[in-house]
Write a protein that holds these residues in place. Structure first.
Motif, PDB file in Angstrom:
ATOM      1  N   ALA A  96     -90.634  37.387 -58.593  1.00 37.12           N
ATOM      2  CA  ALA A  96     -90.476  38.755 -58.099  1.00 37.12           C
ATOM      3  C   ALA A  96     -90.322  38.653 -56.578  1.00 37.12           C
ATOM      4  O   ALA A  96     -90.626  37.607 -55.991  1.00 37.12           O
ATOM      5  CB  ALA A  96     -91.692  39.604 -58.472  1.00 37.12           C
ATOM      6  N   PRO A  97     -89.807  39.707 -55.952  1.00 37.75           N
ATOM      7  CA  PRO A  97     -89.297  40.969 -56.496  1.00 37.75           C
ATOM      8  C   PRO A  97     -87.914  40.790 -57.129  1.00 37.75           C
ATOM      9  O   PRO A  97     -87.218  39.812 -56.846  1.00 37.75           O
ATOM     10  CB  PRO A  97     -89.243  41.875 -55.269  1.00 37.75           C
ATOM     11  N   GLU A 102     -82.486  38.395 -58.357  1.00 35.98           N
ATOM     12  CA  GLU A 102     -81.064  38.594 -58.619  1.00 35.98           C
ATOM     13  C   GLU A 102     -80.200  37.865 -57.591  1.00 35.98           C
ATOM     14  O   GLU A 102     -79.153  37.301 -57.933  1.00 35.98           O
ATOM     15  CB  GLU A 102     -80.733  40.086 -58.615  1.00 35.98           C
ATOM     16  N   ARG A 103     -80.622  37.842 -56.346  1.00 36.05           N
ATOM     17  CA  ARG A 103     -79.855  37.114 -55.325  1.00 36.05           C
ATOM     18  C   ARG A 103     -79.824  35.621 -55.640  1.00 36.05           C
ATOM     19  O   ARG A 103     -78.783  34.972 -55.500  1.00 36.05           O
ATOM     20  CB  ARG A 103     -80.472  37.334 -53.942  1.00 36.05           C
ATOM     21  N   GLN A 104     -80.964  35.083 -56.023  1.00 30.60           N
ATOM     22  CA  GLN A 104     -80.993  33.669 -56.396  1.00 30.60           C
ATOM     23  C   GLN A 104     -80.084  33.407 -57.585  1.00 30.60           C
ATOM     24  O   GLN A 104     -79.310  32.440 -57.589  1.00 30.60           O
ATOM     25  CB  GLN A 104     -82.427  33.246 -56.712  1.00 30.60           C
ATOM     26  N   ARG A 105     -80.174  34.270 -58.575  1.00 28.15           N
ATOM     27  CA  ARG A 105     -79.351  34.091 -59.774  1.00 28.15           C
ATOM     28  C   ARG A 105     -77.864  34.126 -59.417  1.00 28.15           C
ATOM     29  O   ARG A 105     -77.078  33.284 -59.873  1.00 28.15           O
ATOM     30  CB  ARG A 105     -79.686  35.183 -60.788  1.00 28.15           C
ATOM     31  N   ALA A 106     -77.469  35.078 -58.596  1.00 26.04           N
ATOM     32  CA  ALA A 106     -76.055  35.235 -58.258  1.00 26.04           C
ATOM     33  C   ALA A 106     -75.527  34.064 -57.437  1.00 26.04           C
ATOM     34  O   ALA A 106     -74.376  33.642 -57.602  1.00 26.04           O
ATOM     35  CB  ALA A 106     -75.851  36.544 -57.495  1.00 26.04           C
ATOM     36  N   ALA A 192     -83.171  34.128 -45.808  1.00 27.93           N
ATOM     37  CA  ALA A 192     -82.583  35.421 -45.452  1.00 27.93           C
ATOM     38  C   ALA A 192     -83.450  36.570 -45.968  1.00 27.93           C
ATOM     39  O   ALA A 192     -83.616  37.596 -45.292  1.00 27.93           O
ATOM     40  CB  ALA A 192     -81.167  35.527 -46.013  1.00 27.93           C
ATOM     41  N   TRP A 193     -84.019  36.395 -47.152  1.00 30.30           N
ATOM     42  CA  TRP A 193     -84.907  37.423 -47.699  1.00 30.30           C
ATOM     43  C   TRP A 193     -86.146  37.587 -46.819  1.00 30.30           C
ATOM     44  O   TRP A 193     -86.563  38.710 -46.516  1.00 30.30           O
ATOM     45  CB  TRP A 193     -85.309  37.056 -49.122  1.00 30.30           C
TER      46      TRP A 193
END
Length: 225
Positions: A96-97, A102-106, A192-193
């Protein structure tokens, strides 16, 4: 060392300053494997103003490393890079979050998918940072891919792997499956996160800028081989 030369020329694949061949710090001949790399290294020497700044001559530095550090024992150097296959950045995911997940997945899944197809391997991904061993066949095949590289490509791969933390991403760049910007941004997803959440600081910016310069030098070095 201050600049003492007027003319820079390429002679038999090496660099000559006022007719005298340039050598590595260990006094080995600085001979480049391709005309385009020789030209780029020569341009670094031409660009020297008053004093040599190694940070301004990254291609020369990588060539020196290829000749002095890698060429004497390529298998040992390759093994050091191949070790990243067991703890690649792309394996370890946030729980999470959801926006970070989703950023990692993409950014990361397409690189792993490419490697699965390219090398016929399987990866164990995990939520969290606890180490999970990868299948022996995966380690062997990725290790073979690295071991097959010549000393100059191994030297270029070193900053790509160590800065990004990902052998898979570096191999994708090497083989043209991803460009340098894509691999860099994939490697920077977590950082970046953190910057978005907590802000940046001068030390982090300085470190990131230096890492990007090293990474870009490795990427450019590959294009010149």
């Amino acid at each position: 060392m201050r600049r003492f030369w007027k003319d820079v020329a390429i002679v038999d694949g090496g660099i000559a300053l006022d007719g005298k061949p340039v050598r590595t710090p260990g006094r080995l001949p600085l001979v480049l494997p391709t005309p385009q790399l020789a030209q780029a290294v020569a341009d670094e020497w031409r660009a020297v103003a008053d004093t040599i700044d190694p940070r301004a001559m990254p291609l020369t530095g990588l060539a020196n490393a290829a000749i002095e550090r890698v060429a004497p024992d390529p298998a040992r150097f390759a093994a050091g890079l191949a070790a990243y296959a067991d703890s690649d950045l792309l394996y370890y995911r946030a729980e999470a979050p959801e926006p970070l997940v989703e950023r990692q997945r993409a950014a990361w899944d397409p690189l792993l998918d490419w490697a699965r197809t390219r090398y016929d391997v399987h990866f164990e991904t995990v939520a969290g940072v606890m180490h999970r061993a990868q299948p022996p066949a995966t380690l062997a095949r990725l290790g073979d891919a690295v071991a097959a590289l010549d000393p100059f490509r191994l030297a270029a791969m070193s900053p790509l792997v160590t800065v990004s933390g990902s052998l898979v991403a570096a191999l994708a760049l090497l083989e043209g499956a991803a460009d340098a910007d894509r691999v860099w941004h994939a490697a920077q997803v977590d950082e970046a996160w953190q910057v978005e959440m907590w802000g940046d600081d001068d030390l982090a910016v300085t470190t990131r800028t230096a890492h990007r310069a090293d990474f870009d030098a490795g990427a450019r070095f590959l294009t010149l081989l």
